[in-house]
Design a protein around this motif. Structure first.
Motif, PDB file in Angstrom:
ATOM      1  N   LEU A  92      -0.420   6.555  23.112  1.00  0.00           N
ATOM      2  CA  LEU A  92      -0.434   6.651  21.646  1.00  0.00           C
ATOM      3  C   LEU A  92      -0.085   8.053  21.163  1.00  0.00           C
ATOM      4  N   THR A  93      -0.470   9.072  21.915  1.00  0.00           N
ATOM      5  CA  THR A  93      -0.205  10.451  21.508  1.00  0.00           C
ATOM      6  C   THR A  93       1.178  10.942  21.931  1.00  0.00           C
ATOM      7  N   SER A  94       2.004  10.052  22.463  1.00  0.00           N
ATOM      8  CA  SER A  94       3.372  10.414  22.858  1.00  0.00           C
ATOM      9  C   SER A  94       4.423   9.629  22.096  1.00  0.00           C
ATOM     10  N   THR A  95       4.013   8.764  21.212  1.00  0.00           N
ATOM     11  CA  THR A  95       4.956   7.924  20.491  1.00  0.00           C
ATOM     12  C   THR A  95       4.582   7.887  19.013  1.00  0.00           C
ATOM     13  N   TYR A  96       5.052   6.894  18.291  1.00  0.00           N
ATOM     14  CA  TYR A  96       4.749   6.722  16.874  1.00  0.00           C
ATOM     15  C   TYR A  96       4.810   5.235  16.552  1.00  0.00           C
ATOM     16  N   ILE A  97       4.257   4.877  15.428  1.00  0.00           N
ATOM     17  CA  ILE A  97       4.238   3.495  14.973  1.00  0.00           C
ATOM     18  C   ILE A  97       5.017   3.435  13.662  1.00  0.00           C
ATOM     19  N   LEU A  98       5.906   2.459  13.569  1.00  0.00           N
ATOM     20  CA  LEU A  98       6.663   2.233  12.332  1.00  0.00           C
ATOM     21  C   LEU A  98       6.217   0.922  11.704  1.00  0.00           C
ATOM     22  N   ASN A  99       5.957   0.945  10.418  1.00  0.00           N
ATOM     23  CA  ASN A  99       5.672  -0.259   9.655  1.00  0.00           C
ATOM     24  C   ASN A  99       6.670  -0.285   8.510  1.00  0.00           C
ATOM     25  N   ILE A 100       7.603  -1.214   8.575  1.00  0.00           N
ATOM     26  CA  ILE A 100       8.629  -1.342   7.532  1.00  0.00           C
ATOM     27  C   ILE A 100       8.316  -2.600   6.749  1.00  0.00           C
ATOM     28  N   SER A 101       8.055  -2.432   5.469  1.00  0.00           N
ATOM     29  CA  SER A 101       7.619  -3.538   4.631  1.00  0.00           C
ATOM     30  C   SER A 101       8.516  -3.659   3.406  1.00  0.00           C
ATOM     31  N   ASN A 102       9.025  -4.863   3.195  1.00  0.00           N
ATOM     32  CA  ASN A 102       9.798  -5.190   1.992  1.00  0.00           C
ATOM     33  C   ASN A 102       8.833  -5.926   1.061  1.00  0.00           C
ATOM     34  N   LYS A 103       8.537  -5.322  -0.091  1.00  0.00           N
ATOM     35  CA  LYS A 103       7.532  -5.882  -0.985  1.00  0.00           C
ATOM     36  C   LYS A 103       8.150  -6.336  -2.302  1.00  0.00           C
ATOM     37  N   LYS A 104       7.575  -7.386  -2.836  1.00  0.00           N
ATOM     38  CA  LYS A 104       7.981  -7.862  -4.161  1.00  0.00           C
ATOM     39  C   LYS A 104       7.214  -7.065  -5.198  1.00  0.00           C
ATOM     40  N   GLY A 105       7.895  -6.717  -6.261  1.00  0.00           N
ATOM     41  CA  GLY A 105       7.263  -5.965  -7.332  1.00  0.00           C
ATOM     42  C   GLY A 105       8.165  -4.844  -7.802  1.00  0.00           C
ATOM     43  N   THR A 106       7.803  -4.284  -8.904  1.00  0.00           N
ATOM     44  CA  THR A 106       8.558  -3.180  -9.480  1.00  0.00           C
ATOM     45  C   THR A 106       8.029  -1.872  -8.915  1.00  0.00           C
ATOM     46  N   PHE A 107       8.937  -0.999  -8.558  1.00  0.00           N
ATOM     47  CA  PHE A 107       8.552   0.308  -8.043  1.00  0.00           C
ATOM     48  C   PHE A 107       9.098   1.377  -8.979  1.00  0.00           C
ATOM     49  N   ILE A 108       8.188   2.139  -9.547  1.00  0.00           N
ATOM     50  CA  ILE A 108       8.566   3.231 -10.441  1.00  0.00           C
ATOM     51  C   ILE A 108       7.800   4.474 -10.002  1.00  0.00           C
ATOM     52  N   VAL A 109       8.534   5.543  -9.742  1.00  0.00           N
ATOM     53  CA  VAL A 109       7.896   6.806  -9.393  1.00  0.00           C
ATOM     54  C   VAL A 109       7.512   7.504 -10.691  1.00  0.00           C
ATOM     55  N   ASN A 110       6.217   7.566 -10.962  1.00  0.00           N
ATOM     56  CA  ASN A 110       5.725   8.310 -12.120  1.00  0.00           C
ATOM     57  C   ASN A 110       4.425   8.999 -11.726  1.00  0.00           C
ATOM     58  N   GLU A 111       3.857   9.729 -12.620  1.00  0.00           N
ATOM     59  CA  GLU A 111       2.647  10.500 -12.294  1.00  0.00           C
ATOM     60  C   GLU A 111       1.470   9.604 -11.933  1.00  0.00           C
ATOM     61  N   ASP A 112       1.334   8.449 -12.596  1.00  0.00           N
ATOM     62  CA  ASP A 112       0.248   7.523 -12.244  1.00  0.00           C
ATOM     63  C   ASP A 112       0.384   7.047 -10.800  1.00  0.00           C
ATOM     64  N   PHE A 113       1.605   6.686 -10.413  1.00  0.00           N
ATOM     65  CA  PHE A 113       1.846   6.241  -9.035  1.00  0.00           C
ATOM     66  C   PHE A 113       1.476   7.347  -8.050  1.00  0.00           C
ATOM     67  N   LYS A 114       1.956   8.549  -8.306  1.00  0.00           N
ATOM     68  CA  LYS A 114       1.680   9.671  -7.404  1.00  0.00           C
ATOM     69  C   LYS A 114       0.183   9.948  -7.316  1.00  0.00           C
ATOM     70  N   THR A 115      -0.501   9.996  -8.460  1.00  0.00           N
ATOM     71  CA  THR A 115      -1.938  10.275  -8.499  1.00  0.00           C
ATOM     72  C   THR A 115      -2.725   9.226  -7.717  1.00  0.00           C
ATOM     73  N   ASN A 116      -2.402   7.940  -7.918  1.00  0.00           N
ATOM     74  CA  ASN A 116      -3.093   6.861  -7.204  1.00  0.00           C
ATOM     75  C   ASN A 116      -2.842   6.937  -5.706  1.00  0.00           C
ATOM     76  N   ASN A 117      -1.610   7.236  -5.320  1.00  0.00           N
ATOM     77  CA  ASN A 117      -1.253   7.327  -3.908  1.00  0.00           C
ATOM     78  C   ASN A 117      -1.997   8.482  -3.237  1.00  0.00           C
ATOM     79  N   ILE A 118      -2.021   9.619  -3.890  1.00  0.00           N
ATOM     80  CA  ILE A 118      -2.736  10.787  -3.358  1.00  0.00           C
ATOM     81  C   ILE A 118      -4.226  10.488  -3.240  1.00  0.00           C
ATOM     82  N   ALA A 119      -4.806   9.861  -4.256  1.00  0.00           N
ATOM     83  CA  ALA A 119      -6.234   9.527  -4.230  1.00  0.00           C
ATOM     84  C   ALA A 119      -6.558   8.565  -3.085  1.00  0.00           C
ATOM     85  N   THR A 120      -5.688   7.596  -2.841  1.00  0.00           N
ATOM     86  CA  THR A 120      -5.886   6.641  -1.746  1.00  0.00           C
ATOM     87  C   THR A 120      -5.895   7.349  -0.401  1.00  0.00           C
TER      88      THR A 120
END
Length: 185
Positions: free
Chosen positions: A78-106
């Protein structure tokens, strides 16, 4: 004239193949990859295709809102490799301050410290990445998450997880390389 056109086309192809993404440039990814024995995998909904080494383990997941592909080289620790999770999600994606704040808090609620976050642009499409680190399973843990819109009703949520600090930069760049091989169907 035909000879000049051929040279110009060849030059533009070589130049575009060697161009690094803004994300690869940010992490100083300079390695040129020539990997053999690759295979491709479609997500269950056939919306996108990933290319990865044939010895890696892959896993598919889907529900009404997303279609995921998980990839990892399970022949390494585990300490010599990496894990990739590629997800295609339904929904609208908008980069705004609310999105950034929620992501950082999570991420902070998970005990991770934010190292960097930025809105990037690739071919007139804005996408967002955030790099955080902390400890998980009693190991140093690094997470890079990318959010990239696909269209007005879908987006990609891509997570790179790295445990341990050895060869960290190399593993980050390797993961970015495979993320950039993602093709939309």
């Amino acid at each position: 004239m035909k000879y000049l056109f051929t040279i110009l086309v060849a030059h533009s192809l070589l130049y575009s193949c060697n161009q690094k993404s803004e994300l690869a440039l940010f992490f100083n990814c300079n390695k040129d990859y020539e990997i053999s024995d690759l295979k491709t995998l479609n997500d269950i909904n056939k919306n996108y295709t990933v290319t990865y080494p044939s010895h890696w383990k892959s896993s598919l997941y889907f529900d009404d809102y997303q279609s995921d592909i998980y990839l990892a080289d399970t022949t390494k620790s585990l300490t010599s490799t990496y894990i990739l999770n590629i997800s295609n999600k339904k929904g609208t994606f908008i980069v705004n301050e609310d999105f950034k704040t929620n992501n950082i808090a999570t991420l902070k609620a998970l005990g991770l410290a934010i190292i960097n976050e930025k809105v990037l642009k690739n071919k007139d499409i804005q996408y967002y990445y955030i790099y955080a680190k902390g400890n998980r399973n009693q190991l140093p843990y690094h997470q890079i998450q990318l959010y990239k819109p696909l269209n007005s009703s879908e987006f990609f949520d891509i997570k790179i997880e790295i445990y341990g600090n050895q060869q960290l930069e190399e593993r980050i760049c390797d993961a970015i390389y495979f993320v950039e091989l993602l093709k939309v169907s």
